[in-house]
Design a protein around this motif. Structure first.
Motif, short mmCIF file in Angstrom:
data_model
loop_
_atom_site.label_atom_id
_atom_site.label_comp_id
_atom_site.label_asym_id
_atom_site.label_seq_id
_atom_site.Cartn_x
_atom_site.Cartn_y
_atom_site.Cartn_z
N GLU A 4 0.83 -1.19 0.00
CA GLU A 4 0.00 0.00 0.00
C GLU A 4 0.87 1.25 0.00
OE1 GLU A 4 -3.23 0.20 -0.28
OE2 GLU A 4 -3.44 -1.97 -0.36
N PRO A 5 0.51 2.23 -0.83
CA PRO A 5 1.28 3.48 -0.83
C PRO A 5 1.24 4.14 0.54
CG PRO A 5 -0.22 3.38 -2.71
CD PRO A 5 -0.59 2.26 -1.79
N VAL A 6 2.39 4.61 1.00
CA VAL A 6 2.47 5.27 2.30
C VAL A 6 3.01 6.67 2.10
CG1 VAL A 6 3.47 5.22 4.60
CG2 VAL A 6 2.90 3.07 3.44
N PRO A 7 2.19 7.73 2.31
CA PRO A 7 2.69 9.09 2.14
C PRO A 7 3.67 9.46 3.23
CG PRO A 7 0.50 9.14 3.10
CD PRO A 7 0.80 7.70 2.79
N ALA A 8 4.60 10.36 2.91
CA ALA A 8 5.52 10.86 3.93
C ALA A 8 4.76 11.75 4.89
CB ALA A 8 6.64 11.66 3.25
N LYS A 9 4.78 11.43 6.16
CA LYS A 9 4.07 12.20 7.17
C LYS A 9 4.96 13.28 7.75
CE LYS A 9 1.21 8.25 8.53
NZ LYS A 9 0.81 7.36 9.65
N SER A 10 4.39 14.46 7.95
CA SER A 10 5.15 15.54 8.58
C SER A 10 5.54 15.13 9.98
CB SER A 10 4.30 16.81 8.61
OG SER A 10 4.07 17.27 7.30
N GLY A 11 6.73 15.55 10.40
CA GLY A 11 7.16 15.27 11.75
C GLY A 11 7.91 13.97 11.90
N THR A 12 8.04 13.20 10.82
CA THR A 12 8.76 11.94 10.90
C THR A 12 10.04 12.05 10.09
OG1 THR A 12 7.58 11.07 8.98
CG2 THR A 12 6.62 10.63 11.15
N ARG A 13 11.04 11.29 10.51
CA ARG A 13 12.28 11.26 9.74
C ARG A 13 12.06 10.40 8.49
NH1 ARG A 13 18.14 8.56 11.43
NH2 ARG A 13 19.20 9.09 9.48
N LEU A 14 12.46 10.90 7.36
CA LEU A 14 12.27 10.20 6.10
C LEU A 14 13.45 9.25 5.90
CD1 LEU A 14 11.03 13.22 3.97
CD2 LEU A 14 9.66 11.51 5.16
N THR A 15 13.43 8.15 6.63
CA THR A 15 14.57 7.24 6.65
C THR A 15 14.83 6.61 5.29
OG1 THR A 15 13.05 5.56 7.50
CG2 THR A 15 14.41 6.71 9.10
N ALA A 16 13.77 6.37 4.53
CA ALA A 16 13.97 5.78 3.20
C ALA A 16 14.78 6.71 2.31
CB ALA A 16 12.62 5.47 2.56
N LEU A 262 9.96 5.88 -0.95
CA LEU A 262 9.14 6.04 0.26
C LEU A 262 8.29 4.80 0.54
CD1 LEU A 262 8.03 9.73 -0.32
CD2 LEU A 262 9.71 8.92 1.34
N ARG A 263 8.23 3.89 -0.42
CA ARG A 263 7.43 2.67 -0.27
C ARG A 263 8.28 1.42 -0.08
NH1 ARG A 263 2.80 3.49 -4.99
NH2 ARG A 263 2.71 5.78 -4.88
N ILE A 264 9.58 1.61 0.01
CA ILE A 264 10.49 0.46 0.09
C ILE A 264 11.12 0.40 1.47
CG2 ILE A 264 12.48 -0.68 -0.96
CD1 ILE A 264 11.94 0.87 -3.51
N PRO A 265 10.64 -0.44 2.36
CA PRO A 265 11.19 -0.50 3.73
C PRO A 265 12.68 -0.81 3.78
CG PRO A 265 9.10 -1.68 3.59
CD PRO A 265 9.49 -1.35 2.19
N ALA A 266 13.18 -1.55 2.80
CA ALA A 266 14.60 -1.94 2.82
C ALA A 266 15.52 -0.73 2.76
CB ALA A 266 14.90 -2.88 1.65
N LEU A 267 15.05 0.37 2.19
CA LEU A 267 15.89 1.57 2.13
C LEU A 267 16.10 2.20 3.50
CD1 LEU A 267 14.63 3.28 -1.15
CD2 LEU A 267 16.87 2.25 -0.74
N ALA A 268 15.25 1.83 4.45
CA ALA A 268 15.41 2.32 5.82
C ALA A 268 16.12 1.30 6.71
CB ALA A 268 14.05 2.67 6.41
N SER A 269 16.75 0.31 6.09
CA SER A 269 17.48 -0.69 6.86
C SER A 269 18.71 -0.07 7.52
CB SER A 269 17.91 -1.84 5.95
OG SER A 269 18.81 -1.38 4.95
N ARG A 270 19.21 -0.72 8.54
CA ARG A 270 20.33 -0.16 9.29
C ARG A 270 21.57 0.09 8.44
NH1 ARG A 270 21.37 -2.48 15.18
NH2 ARG A 270 19.27 -1.56 15.29
N PRO A 271 21.96 -0.85 7.54
CA PRO A 271 23.15 -0.57 6.72
C PRO A 271 22.98 0.65 5.82
CG PRO A 271 22.63 -2.91 6.70
CD PRO A 271 21.48 -2.23 7.35
N LEU A 272 21.80 0.80 5.22
CA LEU A 272 21.60 1.94 4.33
C LEU A 272 21.45 3.25 5.10
CD1 LEU A 272 19.36 0.49 1.47
CD2 LEU A 272 21.79 1.07 1.42
#
Length: 354
Positions: A4-16, A262-272
């Motif tokens: 499901e598409p997840v919009p970037a929410k204000s106030g959150t770190r855009l880890t992806a 913004l839809r790919i959780p792997a981009l927010a993985s610890r190594p990346l």
């Protein structure tokens, strides 16, 4: 990839986006610049993706600009966090973020490469005051890739002045910062690249287009992922003929890549995330090291040796980038901001006492 598409929410770190920025930095530092120095006979045997990175990896810089614009809108435009009273804080934060590492890598380049004919005295002062994007030969004086840092700094200034002047003014600034570079790329830019004349327009185009994507984030979140994949593929593969390839890359490929990330959780993985945190250090540290290694790289005639050499180069840059991040970037950022806050406190106390 999430279903499901997840919009970037204000106030959150855009880890992806941090992860995406790390990948872009690695593409420039570990592949594009080193590949340019390899023997053409070695590159002739390289796989097609490697050849693409050699030919087009320079455009990852445009992805940097786009990510910066999106993140700045996310941080400063929500709830109008940037106003006239906060301009000084904004400026100090940007200086604390960019200048200490730029100054260190510039000083190293002065020590190592001052004798190069392109490293003139006016280039020296341009780098010292972070104006290196405005001296010739662009991208070839001292720490060459840092040209993009001075263009980004100009974008920060334009963004801040527009934001504090009100929403209407910022929208006009955003429109002009996108339309003028697009017009330049359509009517004046040449095919292929990278070209020196294109460098300055690329910054505002990407940076302010990133803000447009942030404003439209909820609508974009409803676009099917397959459509974004198709747009990215079109932007990467479209042959522009006599027109600049920056048009499909900046207007299709990289915006689609950002929205997909913004839809790919792997981009927010610890190594990346680790890589993304150090992306600025990697970007500035790699080039002086590369200049030292160029004779070795140019003498490489074996594909296997070239691969091993590129891996070794990447490993050394990662180590140096990590040291620069932990020992200089983070401590200097905290120190400069701390000094600024203490100064503000002293001034406020003096005003109260008066």
């Amino acid at each position: 990839m999430t279903t499901e598409p997840v919009p970037a929410k204000s106030g959150t770190r855009l880890t992806a986006l941090d992860g995406l920025r790390g990948i872009a930095a690695a593409g420039v530092a570990f592949l594009y610049h080193p590949l340019l120095e390899l023997d053409p006979a070695v590159m002739a045997k390289a796989p097609a993706p490697i050849v693409w990175l050699r030919d087009w990896g320079w455009s990852f810089v445009d992805l940097f600009f786009l990510i910066s614009g999106f993140i700045f809108a996310h941080v400063y435009l929500r709830e109008r966090r940037l106003d006239r009273a906060g301009l000084a804080d904004f400026a100090v934060a940007r200086i604390a973020r960019l200048y200490p590492l730029h100054l260190l890598t510039f000083a190293i380049c002065v020590v190592l490469f001052l004798g190069a004919p392109e490293n003139t005295w006016y280039a020296f002062f341009a780098h010292l005051f972070m104006m290196q994007a405005f001296v010739e030969p662009l991208g070839h004086t001292f720490n060459g890739p840092s040209w993009s840092i001075s263009v980004e700094l100009a974008c920060y200034t334009l963004f801040a002045l527009g934001a504090v002047s009100g929403e209407r003014t910022l929208r006009w600034v955003t429109a002009a910062a996108i339309l003028v570079p697009v017009g330049y790329l359509v009517f004046f830019a040449s095919a292929g690249g990278p070209w020196i004349a294109d460098c300055i327009p690329r910054g505002p185009l990407g940076f302010f287009l990133g803000q447009v994507l942030w404003r439209c984030r909820e609508r974009i979140a409803c676009v099917p992922a397959i459509v974004l994949v198709a747009l990215m593929a079109t932007g990467l593969l479209l042959e522009m003929g006599r027109f600049s390839p920056l048009l499909p890359l900046c207007l299709l490929a990289w915006p689609a890549a950002l929205c997909l990330s913004l839809r790919i959780p792997a981009l927010a993985s610890r190594p990346l995330l680790w890589l993304g945190d150090r992306s600025y250090s990697i970007y500035l540290v790699h080039f002086p090291l590369l200049l030292v290694c160029i004779p070795t790289i140019e003498s490489t005639t074996s594909g296997l040796t070239a691969s091993a050499m590129l891996l070794a180069f990447a490993a050394v840059v990662l180590v140096l980038g990590d040291l620069a991040y932990r020992r200089l970037e983070v401590p200097s950022r905290r120190a400069i901001r701390g000094l600024w806050q203490r100064r503000r406190k002293v001034v406020a106390q003096g005003a109260v006492a008066a």
